[in-house]
Design an enzyme around this catalytic site. Sequence first.
Site, PDB file in Angstrom:
ATOM      1  N   CYS A   2       0.837  -1.203   0.000  1.00 51.56           N
ATOM      2  CA  CYS A   2       0.000   0.000   0.000  1.00 51.56           C
ATOM      3  C   CYS A   2       0.871   1.253   0.000  1.00 51.56           C
ATOM      4  O   CYS A   2       2.025   1.235   0.415  1.00 51.56           O
ATOM      5  CB  CYS A   2      -0.863   0.040   1.255  1.00 51.56           C
ATOM      6  SG  CYS A   2      -1.913  -1.382   1.458  1.00 51.56           S
ATOM      7  N   ARG A  27       4.291   0.602  -6.712  1.00 52.06           N
ATOM      8  CA  ARG A  27       4.294  -0.279  -5.546  1.00 52.06           C
ATOM      9  C   ARG A  27       3.310  -1.432  -5.725  1.00 52.06           C
ATOM     10  O   ARG A  27       3.327  -2.381  -4.960  1.00 52.06           O
ATOM     11  CB  ARG A  27       3.919   0.522  -4.286  1.00 52.06           C
ATOM     12  CG  ARG A  27       4.928   1.599  -3.951  1.00 52.06           C
ATOM     13  CD  ARG A  27       4.371   2.588  -2.950  1.00 52.06           C
ATOM     14  NE  ARG A  27       4.223   2.044  -1.623  1.00 52.06           N
ATOM     15  CZ  ARG A  27       5.098   2.225  -0.635  1.00 52.06           C
ATOM     16  NH1 ARG A  27       6.179   2.931  -0.845  1.00 52.06           N
ATOM     17  NH2 ARG A  27       4.881   1.708   0.543  1.00 52.06           N
ATOM     18  N   TRP A  71      -3.003  -2.522  -1.487  1.00 51.55           N
ATOM     19  CA  TRP A  71      -2.608  -3.851  -1.946  1.00 51.55           C
ATOM     20  C   TRP A  71      -3.126  -4.806  -0.882  1.00 51.55           C
ATOM     21  O   TRP A  71      -2.597  -4.874   0.219  1.00 51.55           O
ATOM     22  CB  TRP A  71      -1.084  -3.931  -2.081  1.00 51.55           C
ATOM     23  CG  TRP A  71      -0.661  -5.063  -2.939  1.00 51.55           C
ATOM     24  CD1 TRP A  71      -0.691  -5.128  -4.301  1.00 51.55           C
ATOM     25  CD2 TRP A  71      -0.140  -6.310  -2.494  1.00 51.55           C
ATOM     26  NE1 TRP A  71      -0.225  -6.347  -4.721  1.00 51.55           N
ATOM     27  CE2 TRP A  71       0.114  -7.086  -3.651  1.00 51.55           C
ATOM     28  CE3 TRP A  71       0.130  -6.860  -1.244  1.00 51.55           C
ATOM     29  CZ2 TRP A  71       0.628  -8.367  -3.593  1.00 51.55           C
ATOM     30  CZ3 TRP A  71       0.640  -8.140  -1.186  1.00 51.55           C
ATOM     31  CH2 TRP A  71       0.895  -8.882  -2.346  1.00 51.55           C
ATOM     32  N   ASN A  97      -0.891   2.278   5.766  1.00 55.29           N
ATOM     33  CA  ASN A  97      -0.041   1.249   5.180  1.00 55.29           C
ATOM     34  C   ASN A  97       0.572   0.472   6.331  1.00 55.29           C
ATOM     35  O   ASN A  97       1.151   1.066   7.239  1.00 55.29           O
ATOM     36  CB  ASN A  97       1.064   1.891   4.327  1.00 55.29           C
ATOM     37  CG  ASN A  97       2.040   0.852   3.805  1.00 55.29           C
ATOM     38  OD1 ASN A  97       1.681  -0.310   3.644  1.00 55.29           O
ATOM     39  ND2 ASN A  97       3.269   1.274   3.546  1.00 55.29           N
ATOM     40  N   GLY A  98       0.451  -0.862   6.286  1.00 53.31           N
ATOM     41  CA  GLY A  98       0.990  -1.696   7.351  1.00 53.31           C
ATOM     42  C   GLY A  98      -0.041  -2.711   7.775  1.00 53.31           C
ATOM     43  O   GLY A  98      -1.034  -2.940   7.075  1.00 53.31           O
ATOM     44  N   GLU A 452      16.169 -23.376 -10.684  1.00 56.34           N
ATOM     45  CA  GLU A 452      15.784 -21.971 -10.545  1.00 56.34           C
ATOM     46  C   GLU A 452      16.941 -21.051 -10.937  1.00 56.34           C
ATOM     47  O   GLU A 452      16.729 -20.010 -11.578  1.00 56.34           O
ATOM     48  CB  GLU A 452      15.324 -21.712  -9.100  1.00 56.34           C
ATOM     49  CG  GLU A 452      14.939 -20.285  -8.777  1.00 56.34           C
ATOM     50  CD  GLU A 452      13.787 -19.728  -9.619  1.00 56.34           C
ATOM     51  OE1 GLU A 452      13.154 -20.476 -10.375  1.00 56.34           O
ATOM     52  OE2 GLU A 452      13.557 -18.507  -9.530  1.00 56.34           O
ATOM     53  N   LYS A 456      16.667 -18.252 -13.839  1.00 57.63           N
ATOM     54  CA  LYS A 456      16.992 -16.828 -13.617  1.00 57.63           C
ATOM     55  C   LYS A 456      18.036 -16.374 -14.631  1.00 57.63           C
ATOM     56  O   LYS A 456      17.935 -15.281 -15.179  1.00 57.63           O
ATOM     57  CB  LYS A 456      17.535 -16.587 -12.200  1.00 57.63           C
ATOM     58  CG  LYS A 456      16.551 -16.654 -11.077  1.00 57.63           C
ATOM     59  CD  LYS A 456      15.578 -15.518 -10.976  1.00 57.63           C
ATOM     60  CE  LYS A 456      14.325 -15.743 -11.750  1.00 57.63           C
ATOM     61  NZ  LYS A 456      13.325 -16.614 -11.269  1.00 57.63           N
ATOM     62  N   GLU A 459      16.434 -16.131 -18.293  1.00 59.10           N
ATOM     63  CA  GLU A 459      15.427 -15.087 -18.545  1.00 59.10           C
ATOM     64  C   GLU A 459      15.980 -13.673 -18.384  1.00 59.10           C
ATOM     65  O   GLU A 459      15.473 -12.751 -19.011  1.00 59.10           O
ATOM     66  CB  GLU A 459      14.170 -15.294 -17.708  1.00 59.10           C
ATOM     67  CG  GLU A 459      14.317 -15.082 -16.227  1.00 59.10           C
ATOM     68  CD  GLU A 459      13.010 -15.308 -15.461  1.00 59.10           C
ATOM     69  OE1 GLU A 459      11.927 -15.115 -16.017  1.00 59.10           O
ATOM     70  OE2 GLU A 459      13.110 -15.694 -14.271  1.00 59.10           O
ATOM     71  N   HIS A 475      24.850 -38.585 -18.381  1.00 63.13           N
ATOM     72  CA  HIS A 475      23.954 -39.361 -19.247  1.00 63.13           C
ATOM     73  C   HIS A 475      23.631 -38.605 -20.533  1.00 63.13           C
ATOM     74  O   HIS A 475      22.580 -38.818 -21.127  1.00 63.13           O
ATOM     75  CB  HIS A 475      22.680 -39.726 -18.484  1.00 63.13           C
ATOM     76  CG  HIS A 475      22.946 -40.603 -17.302  1.00 63.13           C
ATOM     77  ND1 HIS A 475      23.300 -41.933 -17.411  1.00 63.13           N
ATOM     78  CD2 HIS A 475      22.975 -40.326 -15.973  1.00 63.13           C
ATOM     79  CE1 HIS A 475      23.509 -42.437 -16.210  1.00 63.13           C
ATOM     80  NE2 HIS A 475      23.320 -41.476 -15.314  1.00 63.13           N
ATOM     81  N   LYS A 574       4.818 -10.673 -16.758  1.00 65.02           N
ATOM     82  CA  LYS A 574       4.839 -10.967 -15.323  1.00 65.02           C
ATOM     83  C   LYS A 574       3.772 -11.991 -14.964  1.00 65.02           C
ATOM     84  O   LYS A 574       3.994 -12.876 -14.148  1.00 65.02           O
ATOM     85  CB  LYS A 574       4.624  -9.677 -14.527  1.00 65.02           C
ATOM     86  CG  LYS A 574       4.679  -9.856 -13.024  1.00 65.02           C
ATOM     87  CD  LYS A 574       6.072 -10.261 -12.580  1.00 65.02           C
ATOM     88  CE  LYS A 574       6.147 -10.616 -11.109  1.00 65.02           C
ATOM     89  NZ  LYS A 574       7.345 -11.437 -10.814  1.00 65.02           N
TER      90      LYS A 574
HETATM   91  C1  AGP Z   1       9.957 -16.572 -13.174  1.00 67.11           C
HETATM   92  O1  AGP Z   1      10.977 -15.673 -13.018  1.00 67.11           O
HETATM   93  C2  AGP Z   1       8.918 -16.216 -14.135  1.00 67.11           C
HETATM   94  N1  AGP Z   1       8.524 -14.897 -14.128  1.00 67.11           N
HETATM   95  C3  AGP Z   1       7.820 -17.255 -14.287  1.00 67.11           C
HETATM   96  O2  AGP Z   1       8.424 -18.502 -14.449  1.00 67.11           O
HETATM   97  C4  AGP Z   1       6.750 -17.360 -13.182  1.00 67.11           C
HETATM   98  O3  AGP Z   1       7.306 -17.904 -12.017  1.00 67.11           O
HETATM   99  C5  AGP Z   1       5.592 -18.239 -13.700  1.00 67.11           C
HETATM  100  O4  AGP Z   1       5.003 -17.609 -14.812  1.00 67.11           O
HETATM  101  C6  AGP Z   1       4.562 -18.522 -12.640  1.00 67.11           C
HETATM  102  O5  AGP Z   1       3.994 -17.352 -12.146  1.00 67.11           O
HETATM  103  P1  AGP Z   1       3.071 -17.379 -10.847  1.00 67.11           P
HETATM  104  O6  AGP Z   1       3.924 -17.757  -9.696  1.00 67.11           O
HETATM  105  O7  AGP Z   1       2.555 -15.978 -10.767  1.00 67.11           O
HETATM  106  O8  AGP Z   1       1.994 -18.371 -11.095  1.00 67.11           O
END
Ligand code: AGP
Length: 579
Positions: A2, A27, A71, A97-98, A452, A456, A459, A475, A574
């Site tokens: 928020c 935010r 939020w 906010n909080g 992971e 990272k 991407e 393998h 996102k």
């Molecule tokens: C990860 O860095 C990505 N942005 C992507 O893999 C993401 O984790 C995936 O699309 C799932 O998103 P969610 O956790 O919002 O479901």
Amino acid sequence: MCGVFGYIGGPRAASIVLEGLRKLEYRGYDSFGIAALGKTLHVAKRQGRIPEEGFDIRGLAGNAAIGHTRWATHGVPNDTNAHPHLDCTGKIAVVHNGVIENFAVLKRQLQERGHRFLSDTDTEVIAHLIEEVYEGDLPAAVNAVLPALEGSYAILALAKGDKRIVAARNRSTLVIGIGDDALFAASDMTPILEHTRRMVVLEDGDVATLAPASVCITNGGAPVDREEEIVQWSVEDVRKGGFRHFMLKEIFDQPAVFSEAVRALRNEELPGIIRDAGRVTIVACGTSYHAALVFRYLLEEKCRVPARVEPASEFRYYPPPLEGLVIGISQSGETADTLTALQMAKARACPTLAIVNVVGSSITRLADASLFMNAGPEISVAATKSFVAELAVFLHLVDVLKGGACAYELDSAHLAIEEALLLDLTPAVACCRDATDIFFVGRGPFYPIALEGALKMKETSYIHAEGYAAGELKHGPFALLSPETPVVAICVPGETYGVMASNIREMKARGTPLIVLGQKDDRDMQEISDVFIPLPFAESIAGLLSATVIMQLLAYHTADALGRDIDRPRNLAKSVTVE
Ligand code: AGP
């Protein structure tokens, strides 16, 4: 999170606050609202984003106004739960906010004394508490109420008949801006910067009274002097809290994110469906899927609960025979594949649990029960702090199911994250930045951390990267190893140390540049590796978190060295709301 913004000065108060709220958009928010004080107190608030046009503030006359971007944490995002919140008389307006941690007790007591509540928020208790003691002096009333509030707050309050804004802070940032003929109060400097660079940052316990031409700050009822600063930052600098990218800011937020996730969960009753789960299927995508793989290790090893993890996109078309609890994990709560997978689970009469960051999102509305990560809005497309918050949720669940088995980790893991944030990764970045392919390897629960790390890296830096269970490299992928192909290996003490060390030697024999994350006094690994990164708390679950942070920073700094568009990588979104 928020945001709050208040203004007192000229007659355009509401429109200045509305423009300020737009500056707080970064935010993240799901609803917004404004209260303006002229001859009377007017409020306008709404679920959703602030529209470019069509939000009518003509009725909000006055030279003082407070506003809020919400939020959701307590209560779904809707018009009623949006701030400002009013008391029973409609004369007192509050934005906040909080989190007021003891709001449930306060609300019950206030209801017993006859107060009527309209929202599900924690914030509304503040307005009713002020109502009980308000006798025409708002600063006195706010000061009288604050001792009853437990938790974090940046509060702004207005009262009809009192031509002042009162601002109060505890564990939630609140900045006062001093203009030539106006005063401002906000959650950060962003909405203030275009008006003035003269700022005062309040400290915990401070109460600031903003009158049209003066500001008075007290703490515990006594006046205090707070140093005025002349801020040189740009608006863009401030939005990222001084970090160059949201991704880096969010990585550095993680010690607090972990602790906050744990704190919030400890205040909640665990849904019965998880306590009774005999067998678990977990569906998720991307980073959340990798977190789910860690969860499987924890559930099976610590709780002896059989768990199966499916990429939600596969589950959708090839659902396994379903039995027991189905858990969907998602930062956004809007990922189409995860949503559909949970719908299918419901259609087959399985109980469903959502582990989600965004309150009120589609997945939480669908699932039988929800647990929240409380990570705050994640702006960078590359998920970082939500992964750490997901691990916090899993550790908490295991802790509850196993009667305190992870209490130590829950209380101390943020320290491992903090230590990892201090590491100098320059040699590792130098090793990665010119590569076209990188392998990430680990064993056991460190295997999903390797997955992971590779995600990272690819991407953010656009370097091709693959995560593997370390024993799998020979393998097939061994054919690709060469002096041009770095391997990032996680080698921690424990049952698999010996076999992992052998795997690493096999890679070394192929001339591969080796970046090893290992226990800090591991001489063998220090000697064999080209770059050795000491892993804080390598031997415990906290090692999972510190390895995660190192992977995130390695990807971030490599991408930065290559000049990538870190917060908005090409071709990615996102929230993936299509299948
Ligand atoms: C990860 O860095 C990505 N942005 C992507 O893999 C993401 O984790 C995936 O699309 C799932 O998103 P969610 O956790 O919002 O479901």
